[in-house]
Design a protein around this motif. Sequence first.
Motif, short mmCIF file in Angstrom:
data_model
loop_
_atom_site.label_atom_id
_atom_site.label_comp_id
_atom_site.label_asym_id
_atom_site.label_seq_id
_atom_site.Cartn_x
_atom_site.Cartn_y
_atom_site.Cartn_z
N UNK A 192 12.57 6.98 -0.08
CA UNK A 192 12.24 5.72 -0.78
C UNK A 192 13.26 4.64 -0.46
N UNK A 193 14.54 5.01 -0.35
CA UNK A 193 15.59 4.03 -0.04
C UNK A 193 15.40 3.46 1.37
N UNK A 194 15.01 4.30 2.32
CA UNK A 194 14.78 3.81 3.69
C UNK A 194 13.59 2.85 3.71
N UNK A 195 12.53 3.18 2.95
CA UNK A 195 11.39 2.25 2.86
C UNK A 195 11.82 0.93 2.25
N UNK A 196 12.68 0.99 1.24
CA UNK A 196 13.22 -0.22 0.62
C UNK A 196 14.05 -1.01 1.62
N UNK A 197 14.81 -0.31 2.46
CA UNK A 197 15.63 -0.98 3.47
C UNK A 197 14.76 -1.74 4.46
N UNK A 198 13.64 -1.15 4.88
CA UNK A 198 12.72 -1.84 5.79
C UNK A 198 12.20 -3.12 5.17
N UNK A 199 11.82 -3.05 3.89
CA UNK A 199 11.32 -4.24 3.20
C UNK A 199 12.38 -5.33 3.13
N UNK A 200 13.62 -4.96 2.88
CA UNK A 200 14.68 -5.96 2.78
C UNK A 200 15.04 -6.55 4.15
#
Length: 528
Positions: A192-200
């Motif tokens: 989930x954190x990696x997906x959040x990183x992509x969005x940011x």
Amino acid sequence: MGILSWRSHSPPKKPWGLKWRSSIWFITTAVGFGITTDLLVYSIIIPVIPFQLEHLGRHDVSSLTGWLLCAYSAGLVVSTIPIAMFSENHSARRTPLLLGLVALLGSQVMLMEAPNYAVMAIARVIQGLSSSMVWIVGLALLCDTTPERHVGRQLGIAMTGLSVGLLVGSPAGGVLYGRYGFRAPFIFGEICTIADLVARLLIIERGEALKWGVDPAALPAQDPKEAQEAPLAENLEMNEVVASGSQPHPSMDLDTEDICPSEIVKPDEGSRVALRENTSTEDTTFIHKPLPLLKVIRRLSQSSRALVALTMAFVYGIVNSMQEPSLPLHLQAIWGFNSDQVGLVYLAAVVPALVSSPLAGWYADRKGSDYLTCMCLFLALPWWGVMALRRSLPLFVVALATQSFFVSGVVAPVTAELAAVSRNIQGVGYAHVYGAFNLAFGVGTAVGPVLGGQIYDRATHGWTAVCCITAALIVICILLAFCYTGADPLLAKVLRQYNLPMPELHRAKKTDSDSEEPEREADAGRTA
């Protein structure tokens, strides 16, 4: 050589996906998902950590788990002020958000592979630091991008991430641990954190978009009727005061010493960006004069609206976290619930917040924060009395869900209120007010579990005492909201309606240097 020279001096290319990557809805989605990830990572380990502590040979598991939760809050509180000052002083939003996620990834690996309790505590402190990034910088980024008349709505939508994270976190942690072992919940959190990183990484800040002639606040195109009503909506509260023929209430932060002239001319541009009528980089002027920490604290402390909003954030943190150690024990003692059944009751408490937060933000944009805040607090109050009863389990679950609906409805107007305070006080930015919000909420979440656990263990009727204390805190918030929330508080409206004199409330006077500073900054703004 000529070709190489031409390439080296070629103008930068327009970023791909500029419009949607800088749009209000993408920023709202990215910030909301960041809040979801933060709460998911926070809560997913709650059903897992006690077993890992036992695996490490520790016996005082309950106490050590509590200290790990406190370590998270400690990291959040300690990092809040430096992050807020850095973000506002350097006009930086995206970079701190990315650094926060890198810290979050590292902390999860540390916690997953921790050989002892000390490393686990350090990892939780780092997680608290990462949480500060999204709650301070993320909310500030959202307010930078969103027009003033829609700030409450977008904040309310982003705040649903809080409920979604709690809704998914603990149940997912328990299921993954039971089926795949101790590392599984952490791996899920890292995904989930990696997906959040992509969005940011995809985020384009408004200042960058303006350089290319794209203003996210103007997208999508307005309906003609909405465009005509927008100026009226933005000045609704002031018009009400002027129409009444009375002076503003003393709690209104509308004096000329606090209002930035550039914000009066262009309220939708935020306090940090001024755009000339062309799109070239050379003609785009950024006017930003940060204040030192002590002046920010002093100006916020002189605003009754800010102090009341921060008090509500503190109480919200206490009310939510005070239930964590006591509610499961109460359900077990009265109705014999096991951990799975307690989880279902928590779902009943969290799901209503998914609806109330965006609804509250939408209503706050149209009618203001004053009515909504008082109404939500007032309607939440009686259900705490119902929850103190021990007669009916269905009635208890309904009461828990209903109070959660109304208490969660306070978050969006409180954050919108802080955004209004930032716009109306010279030199105070969004990162400043949301840093203060994060600090107040963090202290509340640190105090709440300790207070709730001690009261439940030591009082004769521990759960009843917890409910009574919560009800008393809500009553205090109702009184404060009635007197101070909004540009034109409900108290001022009632006094005008019955032609009663306004109370003269004490307000600290600014020094001569403070009163002259806005004039100098205003002149600089006119020159630019």
